[in-house]
Design an enzyme around this catalytic site. Structure first.
Site, short mmCIF file in Angstrom:
data_model
loop_
_atom_site.label_atom_id
_atom_site.label_comp_id
_atom_site.label_asym_id
_atom_site.label_seq_id
_atom_site.Cartn_x
_atom_site.Cartn_y
_atom_site.Cartn_z
N GLY A 9 13.76 27.08 24.63
CA GLY A 9 12.78 27.85 25.40
C GLY A 9 11.77 28.48 24.45
N MET A 11 11.88 31.03 22.53
CA MET A 11 12.40 31.39 21.21
C MET A 11 12.91 30.15 20.47
SD MET A 11 12.04 34.60 20.52
CE MET A 11 13.26 35.09 19.30
N ASP A 30 18.20 20.77 25.04
CA ASP A 30 17.74 21.61 26.14
C ASP A 30 17.79 20.76 27.40
OD1 ASP A 30 15.92 24.37 26.36
OD2 ASP A 30 15.48 22.92 27.95
N ARG A 31 17.97 21.44 28.54
CA ARG A 31 18.00 20.67 29.79
C ARG A 31 16.64 20.06 30.11
NH1 ARG A 31 20.93 24.78 33.77
NH2 ARG A 31 19.33 26.01 32.77
N SER A 112 14.76 39.22 16.15
CA SER A 112 13.58 39.93 16.66
C SER A 112 12.31 39.28 16.16
CB SER A 112 13.62 41.40 16.20
OG SER A 112 12.47 42.07 16.70
N GLY A 114 9.97 37.81 18.77
CA GLY A 114 9.32 37.25 19.95
C GLY A 114 8.54 35.99 19.63
N LYS A 166 20.93 44.79 17.03
CA LYS A 166 19.76 44.35 17.82
C LYS A 166 19.60 45.20 19.07
CE LYS A 166 16.20 41.96 18.96
NZ LYS A 166 16.15 41.33 20.21
N ASN A 170 16.35 47.36 20.04
CA ASN A 170 15.62 47.26 21.30
C ASN A 170 15.53 48.60 22.03
OD1 ASN A 170 15.50 44.59 20.61
ND2 ASN A 170 15.76 43.89 22.71
N GLU A 173 12.75 50.18 20.49
CA GLU A 173 11.55 49.52 21.02
C GLU A 173 11.11 50.17 22.34
OE1 GLU A 173 11.64 45.04 20.68
OE2 GLU A 173 11.55 45.19 22.84
O1 LIG Z 1 12.88 42.19 19.20
C1 LIG Z 1 12.37 41.42 19.99
O2 LIG Z 1 11.88 40.33 19.69
C2 LIG Z 1 12.36 41.81 21.43
O3 LIG Z 1 13.06 42.99 21.60
C3 LIG Z 1 12.98 40.74 22.28
O4 LIG Z 1 14.34 40.68 21.98
C4 LIG Z 1 12.71 40.88 23.76
O5 LIG Z 1 11.35 40.93 23.99
C5 LIG Z 1 13.42 42.04 24.38
O6 LIG Z 1 14.75 41.65 24.61
C6 LIG Z 1 12.82 42.46 25.68
O7 LIG Z 1 13.69 43.42 26.19
P1 LIG Z 1 13.48 44.04 27.60
O8 LIG Z 1 13.29 42.90 28.54
O9 LIG Z 1 14.72 44.80 27.89
O10 LIG Z 1 12.25 44.88 27.50
#
Ligand SMILES: O=C(O)[C@H](O)[C@@H](O)[C@H](O)[C@H](O)COP(=O)(O)O
Length: 294
Positions: A9, A11, A30-31, A112, A114, A166, A170, A173
């Site tokens: 996907g 990531m 992947d499917r 981490s 994204g 992690k 988050n 975050e």
């Molecule tokens: O570090 C990262 O790359 C982000 O944190 C990633 O892991 C993702 O964007 C979060 O899981 C979103 O989390 P929420 O959907 O809970 O906001």
């Protein structure tokens, strides 16, 4: 080195690109037939040379559990599984136990970065045995950002430590995003500041609050200066909840992260039952005016 990668996907797909650019041999499953290199998980496993390393990058929860359950059957003694999804840390020990019954090693990896990770590298925090981590190090070294290893990678502890780290990342975050968001709203509400995006952009260098999240807010405002195309509705995928639950379990005060999580819940309510109750009570005890539903 050779790696099997399950889940291509947003990531997993980008990770495959980065790993291939780093000269690793990556076979993905992947499917989605448009992106897969194998027809099934069994086909993927059969295409890998023993001892195999398989990175699982599928949605946390049921999909990860099912994939690891299948891998426990398909893989052999001496193979290694890495769960790189946003799994809850408490799922790691059961996964490791299930796999180790068949002699298969397990690492949990918090990842981490994204959608920007393909280019910038991914911040990694992993949990597992020193031997397993050492074995997967060529993969971690390619995925992490360029520069000193300890500025983009941590072997955080035993199984579960990577996902615990992690989770806390988050939670932070959530709190950081909420603080920037509240500052943004206050700037926009003021009569004094007439160019909000300019102020935020100016903060991106030299100030105490400069950060990548701030840069991303500046980007978002460049695309849509008043965020007019968005609704103020924010989902969550669990990490903030788990952080708050662990704060409670450890009696650690975490008011900022907790209120950032609750702000997301509030964002989903078209009207607030709690605030209706407050309005009703003010009216009951003091005869204060209420705003009636249309
Ligand atoms: O570090 C990262 O790359 C982000 O944190 C990633 O892991 C993702 O964007 C979060 O899981 C979103 O989390 P929420 O959907 O809970 O906001």
């Amino acid at each position: 080195m050779q790696l099997g990668l399950v889940g291509l996907g947003k990531m997993g797909f980008n990770m495959r690109e980065r790993l291939r650019a780093g000269q690793h041999e990556v076979l993905g499953y992947d499917r989605n037939p448009e992106v897969t290199d194998a027809e099934s998980l069994a086909d993927l496993v059969s295409k890998l040379d023993a001892p195999r390393t398989v990175w699982v990058m599928v949605p946390a929860g049921e999909a990860t559990k099912q994939t690891i359950g299948e891998l426990a059957e398909l893989l052999d003694n001496g193979d290694l599984v890495i769960d790189g999804g946003n799994s809850r840390f408490s799922e790691d020990k059961p996964n490791a136990d299930l796999l180790s019954a068949n002699g298969i090693g397990y690492i949990d990896a918090g990842v981490s970065g994204g959608v920007w990770g393909a280019e910038n590298g991914y911040g990694l925090m992993v949990g597992g045995s020193a031997d397993d981590v050492e074995r997967a190090m060529p993969i971690f070294d390619t995925l992490r950002p360029e520069g000193p290893r300890d500025e983009g990678f941590a072997h955080a502890g035993g199984v579960g430590a990577g996902h615990f780290a992690k989770m806390v990342h988050n939670g932070i975050e959530y709190g950081l995003m909420q603080a920037y968001a509240e500052g943004y709203e206050l700037l926009a509400a003021s009569d004094e500041v007439t160019d909000v995006p300019a102020v935020l952009k100016a903060w991106s260098r030299g100030t105490v609050v400069r950060s990548w999240l701030l840069d991303l807010l500046v980007n978002a405002l460049e695309e849509d200066p008043e965020l007019a195309e968005l609704r103020g509705y924010v989902d969550d995928s669990g990490e903030g909840r788990w952080t708050v639950e662990e704060a409670i379990n450890h009696s650690v005060p975490a008011p900022v992260i907790t209120s950032a999580l609750f702000a997301r819940f509030a964002s989903r309510q078209p009207d607030s039952p709690a605030m209706k109750a407050v309005a009703a009570l003010r009216n009951q005890f003091g005869g204060h005016a209420v705003h009636r539903a249309e």
